[in-house]
Design a protein around this motif. Structure first.
Motif, PDB file in Angstrom:
ATOM      1  N   THR A  29      39.409  97.290  53.498  1.00  0.00           N
ATOM      2  CA  THR A  29      40.788  97.759  53.355  1.00  0.00           C
ATOM      3  C   THR A  29      41.478  97.627  54.710  1.00  0.00           C
ATOM      4  O   THR A  29      40.932  98.059  55.729  1.00  0.00           O
ATOM      5  CB  THR A  29      40.805  99.233  52.910  1.00  0.00           C
ATOM      6  N   ARG A  43      52.991  91.125  56.508  1.00  0.00           N
ATOM      7  CA  ARG A  43      53.445  91.877  55.315  1.00  0.00           C
ATOM      8  C   ARG A  43      54.054  90.931  54.287  1.00  0.00           C
ATOM      9  O   ARG A  43      53.822  91.074  53.089  1.00  0.00           O
ATOM     10  CB  ARG A  43      54.463  92.940  55.714  1.00  0.00           C
ATOM     11  N   GLY A  46      51.557  89.358  52.153  1.00  0.00           N
ATOM     12  CA  GLY A  46      50.789  90.227  51.272  1.00  0.00           C
ATOM     13  C   GLY A  46      49.799  91.137  51.978  1.00  0.00           C
ATOM     14  O   GLY A  46      49.123  91.926  51.330  1.00  0.00           O
ATOM     15  N   LEU A  47      49.684  91.018  53.298  1.00  0.00           N
ATOM     16  CA  LEU A  47      48.788  91.898  54.061  1.00  0.00           C
ATOM     17  C   LEU A  47      49.538  93.188  54.366  1.00  0.00           C
ATOM     18  O   LEU A  47      50.059  93.376  55.460  1.00  0.00           O
ATOM     19  CB  LEU A  47      48.305  91.208  55.338  1.00  0.00           C
ATOM     20  N   THR A  48      49.594  94.054  53.371  1.00  0.00           N
ATOM     21  CA  THR A  48      50.332  95.304  53.480  1.00  0.00           C
ATOM     22  C   THR A  48      49.381  96.444  53.830  1.00  0.00           C
ATOM     23  O   THR A  48      48.161  96.293  53.753  1.00  0.00           O
ATOM     24  CB  THR A  48      51.046  95.610  52.150  1.00  0.00           C
ATOM     25  N   ASP A  49      49.944  97.580  54.200  1.00  0.00           N
ATOM     26  CA  ASP A  49      49.131  98.747  54.541  1.00  0.00           C
ATOM     27  C   ASP A  49      48.147  99.063  53.425  1.00  0.00           C
ATOM     28  O   ASP A  49      48.523  99.148  52.260  1.00  0.00           O
ATOM     29  CB  ASP A  49      50.020  99.965  54.799  1.00  0.00           C
ATOM     30  N   GLU A  50      46.895  99.213  53.797  1.00  0.00           N
ATOM     31  CA  GLU A  50      45.816  99.605  52.908  1.00  0.00           C
ATOM     32  C   GLU A  50      45.554  98.638  51.759  1.00  0.00           C
ATOM     33  O   GLU A  50      44.994  99.019  50.729  1.00  0.00           O
ATOM     34  CB  GLU A  50      46.026 101.029  52.403  1.00  0.00           C
ATOM     35  N   CYS A  51      45.926  97.353  51.932  1.00  0.00           N
ATOM     36  CA  CYS A  51      45.577  96.371  50.912  1.00  0.00           C
ATOM     37  C   CYS A  51      44.082  96.057  51.026  1.00  0.00           C
ATOM     38  O   CYS A  51      43.475  96.204  52.083  1.00  0.00           O
ATOM     39  CB  CYS A  51      46.407  95.102  51.056  1.00  0.00           C
ATOM     40  N   LEU A  53      41.134  93.349  51.004  1.00  0.00           N
ATOM     41  CA  LEU A  53      40.996  91.922  51.268  1.00  0.00           C
ATOM     42  C   LEU A  53      39.532  91.537  51.326  1.00  0.00           C
ATOM     43  O   LEU A  53      38.665  92.370  51.492  1.00  0.00           O
ATOM     44  CB  LEU A  53      41.710  91.536  52.570  1.00  0.00           C
ATOM     45  N   VAL A  66      43.733  88.058  49.595  1.00  0.00           N
ATOM     46  CA  VAL A  66      44.447  89.295  49.282  1.00  0.00           C
ATOM     47  C   VAL A  66      45.021  89.120  47.887  1.00  0.00           C
ATOM     48  O   VAL A  66      45.799  88.199  47.652  1.00  0.00           O
ATOM     49  CB  VAL A  66      45.589  89.563  50.293  1.00  0.00           C
ATOM     50  N   ARG A  67      44.567  89.984  46.985  1.00  0.00           N
ATOM     51  CA  ARG A  67      44.925  89.850  45.568  1.00  0.00           C
ATOM     52  C   ARG A  67      44.472  88.461  45.108  1.00  0.00           C
ATOM     53  O   ARG A  67      43.304  88.146  45.230  1.00  0.00           O
ATOM     54  CB  ARG A  67      46.405  90.132  45.358  1.00  0.00           C
TER      55      ARG A  67
END
Length: 90
Positions: A29, A43, A46-51, A53, A66-67
């Motif tokens: 995370t 961001r 897609g590298l957002t807070d608490e994503c 990976l 990511v996703r």
């Protein structure tokens, strides 16, 4: 006169490590991006807070998923990403 606003670093949990120290295939995370200049671009990718990976390839480029998207990062940027590994991913 009001003092200038400062951005304090988030307290880093003991388990947070640089992305570059993770083994390929590990899931983690995202906790913090220490390179302030890279934050908006990461961001938008897609590298957002608490994503969550997954490290697909180590080195330069460092490839993370990511996703449903894979993103190539320079080693310099990857070193600025601090992640918390999922249990059993290290």
């Amino acid at each position: 006169m009001t003092p200038p606003a400062t951005t304090a670093a988030l307290p880093r949990p003991a388990a947070a490590v640089p992305l570059t120290t993770m083994p390929v295939g590990a899931v983690a995370t995202l906790h913090e991006v220490t390179d302030v200049a890279s934050r908006p671009v990461l961001r938008s990718l897609g590298l957002t807070d608490e994503c969550v990976l997954r490290l697909c390839q180590a080195g330069d480029p460092c490839i993370v998923q990511v996703r449903a998207t894979r993103i190539g990062l320079s080693n310099a940027v990857a070193r600025c990403l601090y992640v918390v590994p999922e249990a059993g991913s290290r």
